[in-house]
Design a protein around this motif. Structure first.
Motif, short mmCIF file in Angstrom:
data_model
loop_
_atom_site.label_atom_id
_atom_site.label_comp_id
_atom_site.label_asym_id
_atom_site.label_seq_id
_atom_site.Cartn_x
_atom_site.Cartn_y
_atom_site.Cartn_z
N PHE A 60 -17.39 -27.17 -14.69
CA PHE A 60 -16.76 -28.48 -14.96
C PHE A 60 -17.81 -29.36 -15.60
O PHE A 60 -18.99 -29.00 -15.62
CB PHE A 60 -16.24 -29.10 -13.65
CG PHE A 60 -17.30 -29.23 -12.59
CD1 PHE A 60 -18.08 -30.38 -12.49
CD2 PHE A 60 -17.55 -28.17 -11.71
CE1 PHE A 60 -19.09 -30.47 -11.53
CE2 PHE A 60 -18.56 -28.26 -10.75
CZ PHE A 60 -19.34 -29.40 -10.66
N TYR A 61 -17.37 -30.50 -16.15
CA TYR A 61 -18.32 -31.40 -16.80
C TYR A 61 -18.72 -32.56 -15.90
O TYR A 61 -17.87 -33.13 -15.21
CB TYR A 61 -17.71 -31.99 -18.08
CG TYR A 61 -17.66 -31.02 -19.22
CD1 TYR A 61 -18.81 -30.37 -19.67
CD2 TYR A 61 -16.47 -30.76 -19.88
CE1 TYR A 61 -18.76 -29.47 -20.73
CE2 TYR A 61 -16.41 -29.88 -20.95
CZ TYR A 61 -17.56 -29.23 -21.36
OH TYR A 61 -17.52 -28.35 -22.41
N ASP A 62 -20.02 -32.90 -15.94
CA ASP A 62 -20.42 -34.22 -15.48
C ASP A 62 -19.75 -35.22 -16.42
O ASP A 62 -19.59 -34.94 -17.61
CB ASP A 62 -21.94 -34.39 -15.58
CG ASP A 62 -22.67 -33.48 -14.60
OD1 ASP A 62 -22.03 -32.96 -13.67
OD2 ASP A 62 -23.89 -33.29 -14.79
N LEU A 81 -19.06 -37.23 -7.04
CA LEU A 81 -19.78 -36.10 -6.43
C LEU A 81 -21.26 -36.31 -6.70
O LEU A 81 -21.66 -36.58 -7.84
CB LEU A 81 -19.34 -34.78 -7.08
CG LEU A 81 -17.93 -34.25 -6.75
CD1 LEU A 81 -17.54 -33.13 -7.70
CD2 LEU A 81 -17.88 -33.76 -5.30
N THR A 82 -22.06 -36.16 -5.67
CA THR A 82 -23.51 -36.30 -5.88
C THR A 82 -24.02 -35.11 -6.68
O THR A 82 -23.33 -34.08 -6.83
CB THR A 82 -24.26 -36.34 -4.54
OG1 THR A 82 -24.07 -35.06 -3.91
CG2 THR A 82 -23.74 -37.43 -3.63
N ALA A 83 -25.21 -35.25 -7.16
CA ALA A 83 -25.81 -34.15 -7.91
C ALA A 83 -25.88 -32.89 -7.06
O ALA A 83 -25.59 -31.78 -7.53
CB ALA A 83 -27.21 -34.55 -8.39
N ALA A 84 -26.20 -33.07 -5.79
CA ALA A 84 -26.30 -31.91 -4.90
C ALA A 84 -24.92 -31.26 -4.72
O ALA A 84 -24.79 -30.03 -4.71
CB ALA A 84 -26.87 -32.34 -3.55
N GLU A 85 -23.92 -32.09 -4.57
CA GLU A 85 -22.56 -31.55 -4.40
C GLU A 85 -22.11 -30.80 -5.65
O GLU A 85 -21.49 -29.74 -5.56
CB GLU A 85 -21.59 -32.70 -4.08
CG GLU A 85 -21.81 -33.27 -2.68
CD GLU A 85 -21.09 -34.59 -2.42
OE1 GLU A 85 -20.88 -34.95 -1.26
OE2 GLU A 85 -20.74 -35.29 -3.42
#
Lengths: 338, 338, 338, 338
Positions: free
Chosen positions: A303-305, A288-292
């Motif tokens: 949720f966690y990166d 998932l991109t940062a924007a997503e």
């Protein structure tokens, strides 16, 4: 709509009932109560073999004490570089073992294999100048949400036995793995060469107790004193034992894991092209991109990166008691992201 | 009619309620929940000073971790020869400290004093060939059921500070001591030079959590990582915190201790000539011949022979929830023995 | 024609004389003799700053004890993956520190850099679940026979200080590095941020003593008791001290290193296309096929295959007392291989 | 006229010669040299049984490493309260074992006996709450200058074997004991149940090496890696081995000890009424008032006050190379004191 961790889960009512039932006075301190006495037979029944069981207050404790039974202070543990014992237990293995080392083994999707173990072992000479491996620790289900098959474990078990290495399994999500495989607990443990297991309960509807399950009787010898000395033999031992019994005697462990796994599968189906690892347990790792990610968080999902899997990775964990509506919402939101 | 140990006690209903209330899901793992967040302020209020609090699963853990914050691996702890850390914790102090030693100090009725500490310290030269003391550990109430006065502790505290020694208090029965003294908790802790306290709950109506209370902020620095590394930072930390809060926020800790102490005093009054130690907390140590002990056991009383106090010693512990009838029966039986 | 290791070297006559001179009776045990008393001033003179010096019996001891002064049991040491402390000291770091970990840092030719340190540190979160770095250990000269410049060390030193990390230098071949650089010893140690140094003597004409040199006085505090407790405070301390003094007071350390370095350069010149690393100290790492290695061995040369550098790597070490004819023969043989 | 310690002694010429002979280059690092290879056979010859031998740099190292081979981190060592391992080794036993404890045993004149061992063991219950003994350490000759007979050791050995305890002997002055008894070394070691021995050389004319002699082969298994990991496997191992060989191959160990013992006996004869312990080795413990000690010191004699034996005790140690005139002077001075 919290997908950060199964540590956020509630306690299953049957387990809470068991704790409440143990609250009345008992003329039996430490492990001399009737609940504690039932641990060994109950787990022996579950695993179809005589086992010794030791209740401990955390997964870190289970892994640390369990590995201390396998590895001398001057030995090493072969484990995946992403393993919880390496990444998230603050050096518990050297603490409990008195100085043992962890040797990183590679492997796709969180799994060790005979090939990667062989490569890792080959990097070390067998002489006295180098720390020698004394055990393997594998995680079932893995840190990447994948599950070893019985054959995969048996291959590792044979490799280990040929080298006189103990086989330890970090089973913080053991129930999720068994639920996925549909096999008997024995098939992925002692029948496949596993000597000792951290049997996870807390993430799976438990409260404050995990179990060390020892299949290899030689490894059980020092655990009572190690556990006491580490401050993990509670003076009212019945509360830990009651939780563990309630978890397995009613089959809750497997039910809860099935529910959590099913939720993860539904989420995975909503975003198949984004999966970083096969979804075999209750964790979903997505690209998932940062924007997503920001968009999802704006919708209320937590949720966690997951930097271990790169800068565009995120981890979603489904709990046994996850709200179905939250799973639906997340699935829809992911589907909309395309 | 069980007088073996306060570990046999039940759990106080308010504590059980707190555990039940924490059972619902919480989007907050480890210590990030709202119960854990209240620990420091709640105990700071109780002690009238800013403190740091760490929940741990046993008294052995509290003592071991607490002393690890005070003593380097190459140091020693001055403690009574009968202290629980020496006699009944399976070497937890060397385990948690990485090898520190215990140096025995004499003292009547379980109590250290400036005189006996001075004598013990004088037996050791200050050079590099000998292990040097780095802390004192005293037990309040003592292993002999006696209680240090605020002045006695302050004298030890001053002696310790003059020698740059940390002062640790094993307070497995701290509540019983405070109930006996009728003082403020501060009077026998930080105001008297105590740096760190194992605050006992389990024997006193708790379930599975004890508290390390740190008065000296310098000693708190390493405890978070030491606790995690020792497997004592539970992933659902709210259950331990909820117990500790329920124990102190409602004043249960002191009520329960008063009840237990009162029971012990009643028993002591029935056999004043047999007392081996003053009865100041909830333990009664009696001189009883083998025949007398057998007679009491034949009547249904259970208790331990207490060899630390000689071949004719027995220990009776009164719990917070001890049945009044059992206390009456024991008192009568002792009175009849004459 | 032995090129396996500088451990094969003889003892320099001046050092042997010093040992012989110390053999007569001395009314002074442990470190109270006149040789030991001169260690601090002599090394302070060499380094142009007040230092504390501790004699130890091996490089492993120097590194292990030295790092124990820098790193708590729950901390980590950032070091190159090929570092001797990782590869060849059998877990001495966890042994002496009571459980500290090693964190591997990448780097070409055996050297750490600010970039690779930053990358390694970034892989670890700063929270209590992960072992946190407390020191850097760098090797001068490196395991690849290269040498850090003063600027390179100063850059690492600054990076470390900004993160509150101690800087440890494994100087088993420190003399070879200084001989190469032609700088003052201070330039690559305390002036560049180094806190503590393992000053190697044994490989460089010594017999049985190495020196821990402490630049940061705070780190010296615990070393006397750690050294005694580890069995490294010899009862006739004068023999170790006499060796160390003879090594530095006559300038032998630098002379011997220059000779060894010169030999290595001559070998390097004979096979420039085969060099795996720049030759800056007394080690030469060459690309040689199995057949070529066999041919060299058939001629009487002994050396190690060096698998850390791949399947076709071999290491040749030149000693301070290496026979010039052997160096010539090896150079010729390499030249003939083309 | 120094009688403070046998650590003040010189090095025997034959040992110095052996060191000098080892100084030339040797293509053999660590323990791969020809001196090291002779250690096992040479000591096996001396003891009349196959033994394993490990050179270490100090008596503290020999005791610490040796006991680490006998005792788990959670075990205890039964030893005399005055034993060097307890009094003068700065906690080396917990350091090398990873946390084992010392349990004090009483005994007149520094000697353990079956009676005092039985009493000490009886103070400890066999349960998991208490540290359990795993070994006995006895000192031969004792800290009080007395010597166990073969029968006394055999009685302790049998007692130990019946309880599955290893028997360790601190033989810092083993030679003095054997010289006194006139027995074979085997008679007071393996034939009497001793499993492992710290064979002292340094006090007895050696320079910088002691030997761990392992009679029980099971105990030798972990010593190579423990020794390496502790920084005690020197890279030029030949110097330690050469000393040990020179000590025993020429019979120097026994000659030197006989000379030292004879000197002590002469002093004892001069002051028979003042003896605090029988003089059986090379140490003389005398009752001397403060004024008498001052008078002796004014005459130029140096010696230690010995507080372990009370406020009027002094210790005189005779070295293998003690000047005969100094012994005569001391004897005369003592005779004059009356």
């Amino acid at each position: 709509m919290d997908f950060t961790s199964d540590n956020s889960a509630g306690v299953h009512p049957a387990i809470l009932d068991a704790v409440v039932a143990a609250a009345r006075p008992q003329p039996a301190g430490y492990d001399s109560d009737s609940w504690s006495a039932r641990l060994d037979p109950a787990f022996s029944g579950l695993f179809g073999a005589p086992v010794r069981v030791f209740a401990v207050p955390s997964g870190t404790a289970a892994n640390g004490l369990g590995l201390a039974a396998c590895v001398p202070s001057f030995g090493a543990v072969l484990c995946h570089g992403d393993a919880h014992v390496e990444v998230d237990e603050a050096g518990a293995v050297p603490f409990f073992t008195g100085g043992a080392s962890l040797m990183h083994v590679a492997g796709a999707h969180g799994k060790l294999s005979v090939d990667t173990l062989t490569a890792a072992a080959a990097r070390r000479r067998g002489d006295v100048h180098q720390v020698q491996p004394a055990a393997i620790s594998l995680t079932q289900a893995t840190e990447s949400g994948t599950v070893y098959t019985p054959d995969e474990i048996a291959a590792i078990g044979s490799w280990a036995k040929a080298r006189n290495l103990a086989v330890h399994m970090d089973g913080a999500r053991f129930a999720n793995a068994v639920a996925h495989l549909g096999c008997a607990p024995a098939d992925v443990t002692w029948k496949a060469g596993v000597d000792i297991l951290s049997f996870g309960c807390i993430k799976n509807g438990g409260m404050s107790a995990e179990a060390i399950v020892v299949f290899n009787p030689a490894l059980a010898a020092t655990l009572p004193v190690r556990r006491k000395r580490a401050g993990m033999m509670p003076s009212k031992g019945r509360f830990a034992a009651a939780q563990l019994l309630a978890m397995i005697e009613g089959g809750i462990w497997l039910e809860n894991a099935r529910d959590a796994n099913a939720g993860a599968r539904r989420i995975a189906l909503a975003a198949p092209a984004r999966l970083l690892h096969p979804v075999e347990a209750n964790e979903v790792f997505l690209r998932l991109t940062a924007a997503e990610r920001e968009a999802l968080r704006a919708l209320g999902f937590t949720f966690y990166d997951w930097e271990l899997d790169g800068p565009e990775a995120a981890r979603f964990v489904v709990r046994w008691d996850q709200d179905a509506a939250a799973i639906d919402s997340l699935s829809s939101a992911l589907a909309k992201l395309g």
